[in-house]
Motif scaffolding. Structure first.
Motif: not given
Length: 232
Positions: A197-225
């Motif tokens: 039950f606890v894992a469900k909450v923490l794993n859902a929160a972890a997905l937001t950190y992953v999404a935020g990281t990917l968004q930053a990486i792709m923004t940087l990749a666009y600028f470099i492109f």
């Protein structure tokens, strides 16, 4: 400029959609797991977790807001939202002990946390000034290429600080969640068969950190492109 560039949308749309899904999942999972009762409140669980490590000096306070929970390393205080502070649910225990996990990291000198905290000023500066310079540089690259590319390069360098912060933040958050899950079971605050039950909450929160990281990486990749494309 960025909003109407279809190439930018190709870069940013996938992580943006993932981020929207992650936010929905956090809210829905927290609401669902808030219905699963626990033996104590989030504040009590966090206090017990802190005391078990001898962190009696770390305070636990209630702050307004929804999911506004965080650990303040300067004040050495866990600040928990009302539904986590007083909530007697698996969701409350998971979030509260996750924040206590950050206090553990702070006390033990956890290297990724130290690096992340040092990167905060660069990330804050890069997220504002870096994006502004890169955007102006993109616009000017069509008018005055030499000036535009210089500003774009400066924006890329500054925004790289944001990406660095996001990448370092991932192990910090994952480790805090792992500490929370281990403690909740080992200290018998929840039964072993309740850990998922606890894992469900923490794993859902972890997905937001992953999404935020990917968004930053792709923004940087666009600028470099764009920079490399203009140079070609």
């Amino acid at each position: 400029m960025l909003l109407f560039d279809p190439i930018y949308l190709l870069f940013i749309a996938p992580p943006l959609l993932l981020g929207l899904f992650a936010q929905w999942r956090v809210k829905s999972t927290f609401a669902s797991m808030s219905q699963v009762q626990a033996r104590m409140s989030g504040a009590q669980a966090a206090r017990q977790m802190l005391d078990s490590a001898g962190l009696h000096q770390v305070g636990v306070e209630q702050v307004p807001g929804h999911l506004s929970d965080h650990y303040d390393p300067r004040a050495k205080v866990l600040r928990l939202s009302p539904e986590v502070y007083g909530g007697r649910s698996m969701a409350a225990l998971g979030v509260a002990c996750h924040e206590a996990g950050h206090a553990f990291q702070d006390a033990k000198g956890y290297a990724p946390l130290i690096i992340r905290n040092m990167a905060v000023p660069a990330a804050n500066f890069g997220s504002n000034i870096g994006v502004t310079l890169a955007t102006i540089g993109l616009f000017l690259s069509y008018q005055i290429p030499s000036v535009g590319n210089l500003l774009l390069l400066a924006g890329i360098v500054l925004f790289a600080g944001v990406v660095f912060f996001q990448v370092v933040n991932l192990p910090v958050e994952f480790d805090a969640s792992a500490r929370a899950r281990r403690h909740l079971v080992s200290a018998n605050l929840i039964a072993a068969n309740e850990e998922h039950f606890v894992a469900k909450v923490l794993n859902a929160a972890a997905l937001t950190y992953v999404a935020g990281t990917l968004q930053a990486i792709m923004t940087l990749a666009y600028f470099i492109f764009r920079l490399m494309g203009d140079r070609r």
